[in-house]
Scaffold this active site. Structure first.
Site, PDB file in Angstrom:
ATOM      1  CB  CYS A 115      48.902 -94.774  13.254  1.00  0.00           C
ATOM      2  SG  CYS A 115      47.457 -95.129  14.325  1.00  0.00           S
ATOM      3  CG  HIS A 263      48.485 -97.790  10.246  1.00  0.00           C
ATOM      4  ND1 HIS A 263      48.361 -98.409  11.274  1.00  0.00           N
ATOM      5  CD2 HIS A 263      47.352 -96.635  10.571  1.00  0.00           C
ATOM      6  CE1 HIS A 263      47.386 -98.125  11.998  1.00  0.00           C
ATOM      7  NE2 HIS A 263      46.923 -96.952  11.780  1.00  0.00           N
ATOM      8  CG  ASN A 293      44.476 -98.193  14.005  1.00  0.00           C
ATOM      9  OD1 ASN A 293      45.328 -98.872  14.396  1.00  0.00           O
ATOM     10  ND2 ASN A 293      44.033 -97.134  13.605  1.00  0.00           N
TER      11      ASN A 293
HETATM   12  C1  LIG Z   1      35.460 -92.945  12.804  1.00  0.00           C
HETATM   13  C2  LIG Z   1      34.784 -92.989  11.347  1.00  0.00           C
HETATM   14  C3  LIG Z   1      34.580 -94.736  11.110  1.00  0.00           C
HETATM   15  C4  LIG Z   1      33.476 -92.499  11.779  1.00  0.00           C
HETATM   16  O1  LIG Z   1      32.671 -92.525  10.604  1.00  0.00           O
HETATM   17  P1  LIG Z   1      32.035 -91.123  10.053  1.00  0.00           P
HETATM   18  O2  LIG Z   1      31.214 -91.865   8.772  1.00  0.00           O
HETATM   19  O3  LIG Z   1      32.806 -90.404  10.050  1.00  0.00           O
HETATM   20  O4  LIG Z   1      30.940 -91.125  11.161  1.00  0.00           O
HETATM   21  P2  LIG Z   1      30.498 -89.837  11.888  1.00  0.00           P
HETATM   22  O5  LIG Z   1      31.694 -89.655  13.011  1.00  0.00           O
HETATM   23  O6  LIG Z   1      30.275 -88.460  11.156  1.00  0.00           O
HETATM   24  O7  LIG Z   1      29.179 -90.199  12.723  1.00  0.00           O
HETATM   25  C5  LIG Z   1      28.174 -90.560  11.954  1.00  0.00           C
HETATM   26  C6  LIG Z   1      27.202 -91.100  13.062  1.00  0.00           C
HETATM   27  O8  LIG Z   1      27.292 -92.381  13.482  1.00  0.00           O
HETATM   28  C7  LIG Z   1      27.308 -92.230  14.894  1.00  0.00           C
HETATM   29  N1  LIG Z   1      28.529 -93.316  15.349  1.00  0.00           N
HETATM   30  C8  LIG Z   1      29.768 -93.011  15.571  1.00  0.00           C
HETATM   31  N2  LIG Z   1      30.397 -94.263  16.088  1.00  0.00           N
HETATM   32  C9  LIG Z   1      29.465 -95.236  15.895  1.00  0.00           C
HETATM   33  C10 LIG Z   1      29.293 -96.510  16.286  1.00  0.00           C
HETATM   34  N3  LIG Z   1      30.499 -97.180  16.863  1.00  0.00           N
HETATM   35  N4  LIG Z   1      28.047 -97.220  16.115  1.00  0.00           N
HETATM   36  C11 LIG Z   1      27.118 -96.676  15.671  1.00  0.00           C
HETATM   37  N5  LIG Z   1      26.932 -95.294  15.408  1.00  0.00           N
HETATM   38  C12 LIG Z   1      28.018 -94.346  15.656  1.00  0.00           C
HETATM   39  C13 LIG Z   1      27.805 -90.908  15.241  1.00  0.00           C
HETATM   40  O9  LIG Z   1      27.247 -90.506  16.432  1.00  0.00           O
HETATM   41  C14 LIG Z   1      26.875 -90.106  14.467  1.00  0.00           C
HETATM   42  O10 LIG Z   1      25.757 -90.033  14.535  1.00  0.00           O
HETATM   43  P3  LIG Z   1      24.887 -88.760  14.273  1.00  0.00           P
HETATM   44  O11 LIG Z   1      24.829 -88.259  12.846  1.00  0.00           O
HETATM   45  O12 LIG Z   1      23.364 -89.051  14.802  1.00  0.00           O
HETATM   46  O13 LIG Z   1      25.412 -87.919  15.101  1.00  0.00           O
HETATM   47  C15 LIG Z   1      35.397 -92.605  10.460  1.00  0.00           C
HETATM   48  O14 LIG Z   1      35.376 -91.112  10.313  1.00  0.00           O
HETATM   49  C16 LIG Z   1      37.070 -92.969  10.137  1.00  0.00           C
HETATM   50  O15 LIG Z   1      37.028 -94.139   9.790  1.00  0.00           O
HETATM   51  N6  LIG Z   1      37.859 -91.985  10.285  1.00  0.00           N
HETATM   52  C17 LIG Z   1      39.315 -92.290  10.340  1.00  0.00           C
HETATM   53  C18 LIG Z   1      39.834 -93.143  11.370  1.00  0.00           C
HETATM   54  C19 LIG Z   1      41.045 -93.513  11.439  1.00  0.00           C
HETATM   55  O16 LIG Z   1      41.571 -93.826  10.478  1.00  0.00           O
HETATM   56  N7  LIG Z   1      41.618 -93.479  12.497  1.00  0.00           N
HETATM   57  C20 LIG Z   1      42.809 -93.880  12.774  1.00  0.00           C
HETATM   58  C21 LIG Z   1      43.819 -93.254  12.055  1.00  0.00           C
HETATM   59  S1  LIG Z   1      45.532 -93.787  12.292  1.00  0.00           S
END
Ligand SMILES: CC(C)(COP(=O)(O)OP(=O)(O)OC[C@H]1O[C@@H](n2cnc3c(N)ncnc32)[C@H](O)[C@@H]1OP(=O)(O)O)[C@@H](O)C(=O)NCCC(=O)NCCS
Length: 336
Positions: A115, A263, A293
């Site tokens: 990224c 980004h 992204n």
């Molecule tokens: C990825 C992201 C959106 C996930 O959100 P989060 O609030 O952290 O969610 P979690 O990973 O804790 O998951 C929460 C729940 O949602 C579920 N879940 C994950 N992806 C899902 C989706 N696409 N749809 C529905 N549910 C989903 C998980 O299984 C979890 O369920 P559980 O509580 O029953 O286990 C978030 O962590 C994020 O944006 N992180 C940064 C990512 C990023 O910027 N990456 C690029 C960097 S360059």
């Protein structure tokens, strides 16, 4: 000493729009979850077999950037290509661009900083131009994520976020050292390398033959892994630090920013940064809603769209900032 300035910008995204509702047909997810957590409404996916690759998308974006720079392809002195999704394991796409654009035998460098790849790329290009070694450098960020994502429910935490596309910039020599790219700032923290990674196929742990031999239907090693919350927490800190580092270096403050192009990792991250720096909606450019992204392509796509919509004008202070896998992060402070 010279400065470098961005003289041409272009982007290309595949036509195929994949909405959140489309994804919910193949995995257990829904529009509300995706929009609430990431801000993403849709992204583009290359349709398999329709011909687009990381390189061809990069070439399409590059042609627009070169034309807008008002130069000929033969004026390009060097190529920098940033991607985490190359057409081939080797050689990298830089040489494929040299070939496909019919550019003379200039150097072609591939950047592997995910990224942060585009910011790393323009930093490298900026140094070559500053030193007088080269006059015009083509910098491309392009990604074809969709073919390598786990599109089942197992992969939903990663697969809903990433999209395909390409952006390109031409950097050219600027005699006025108060204009153009004022400074760039690069960082890495390899202790978190595996927190956002794709480890197979690789020579370190698992090569293609290991994957084939195991033939394990539960094998996830060849899909990207992301520790989402850990990435989020690090991203907001590092984005803020590296923007401040750039502003301080140039004796500027957040109030001097005309446009921040972060980004496009997650709309929530951009909003956090916007609030932290007290910036208005018109001072931060986001398009993750439309494209997801796109990793190394996200900044050049966003910067091109911002420029096309009249949000980038001569004399503006434009700040680019990125964070991603590695971890790597960086910023560029630009007087347009
Ligand atoms: C990825 C992201 C959106 C996930 O959100 P989060 O609030 O952290 O969610 P979690 O990973 O804790 O998951 C929460 C729940 O949602 C579920 N879940 C994950 N992806 C899902 C989706 N696409 N749809 C529905 N549910 C989903 C998980 O299984 C979890 O369920 P559980 O509580 O029953 O286990 C978030 O962590 C994020 O944006 N992180 C940064 C990512 C990023 O910027 N990456 C690029 C960097 S360059």
């Amino acid at each position: 000493m010279y400065n470098s300035k961005i003289t041409g910008l272009g982007y290309y995204v595949p036509d195929n729009v994949v909405t959140n509702d489309d994804l919910s047909k193949v995995m257990d997810t829904d529009d509300a979850w995706i929009q609430e957590r990431t801000g993403i409404q849709e992204r583009r996916h290359v349709v398999k077999g329709e011909g687009d690759t990381t390189t061809t998308m990069g070439v399409k974006a590059a042609k627009i950037a070169i034309e807008r720079a008002g130069i000929d392809k033969d004026d390009i002195d060097f190529i920098v290509f940033a991607t985490l999704s190359p057409d081939y394991y080797f050689p990298g796409p830089g040489v494929l661009v040299q070939r496909d654009l019919g550019i003379k035998t200039v150097g072609a460098l591939d950047v592997r900083n995910q990224c942060s790849g585009f910011v790393y790329g323009i930093s490298v290009a900026d140094q070559y131009i500053k030193s007088g070694m080269y006059k015009n450098i083509l910098v491309i960020g392009s990604e074809l994520h969709s073919h390598g994502l786990d599109m089942s429910t197992r992969g939903r935490g990663v697969s809903v976020i990433f999209g395909d596309g390409a952006g390109a910039a031409v950097l050219s020599r600027e005699e006025d050292t108060n204009k153009g790219i004022l400074s760039t700032h690069l960082h890495s923290e390899g202790q978190h390398a595996e927190e956002l990674s794709l480890i197979a196929p690789g020579m370190g742990k698992r090569w293609v033959t290991d994957i084939l031999e195991d033939a394990d239907p539960n094998d996830e090693s060849y899909f990207p892994y992301m520790n989402g919350q850990f990435v989020f927490k690090n991203a907001v800190v590092r984005f803020s630090e590296v923007i401040m580092e750039g502003l301080n270096k140039n004796k500027l403050s957040p109030t001097d920013i005309d446009l921040l192009v972060p980004h496009q990792a997650n709309l929530r991250i951009s909003q956090f940064i916007q609030k932290k720096f007290g910036l208005g909606d018109n001072q931060v450019f986001n398009n993750i809603m439309k494209y997801g992204n796109t990793t190394a392509a996200s900044i050049p796509i966003a910067l091109t769209e911002a420029w096309e919509s009249g949000k980038v004008n001569s004399g503006d202070l434009v700040v680019l900032a990125a964070f991603g896998s590695g971890f790597t992060w960086g910023s560029a402070i630009i007087k347009w």
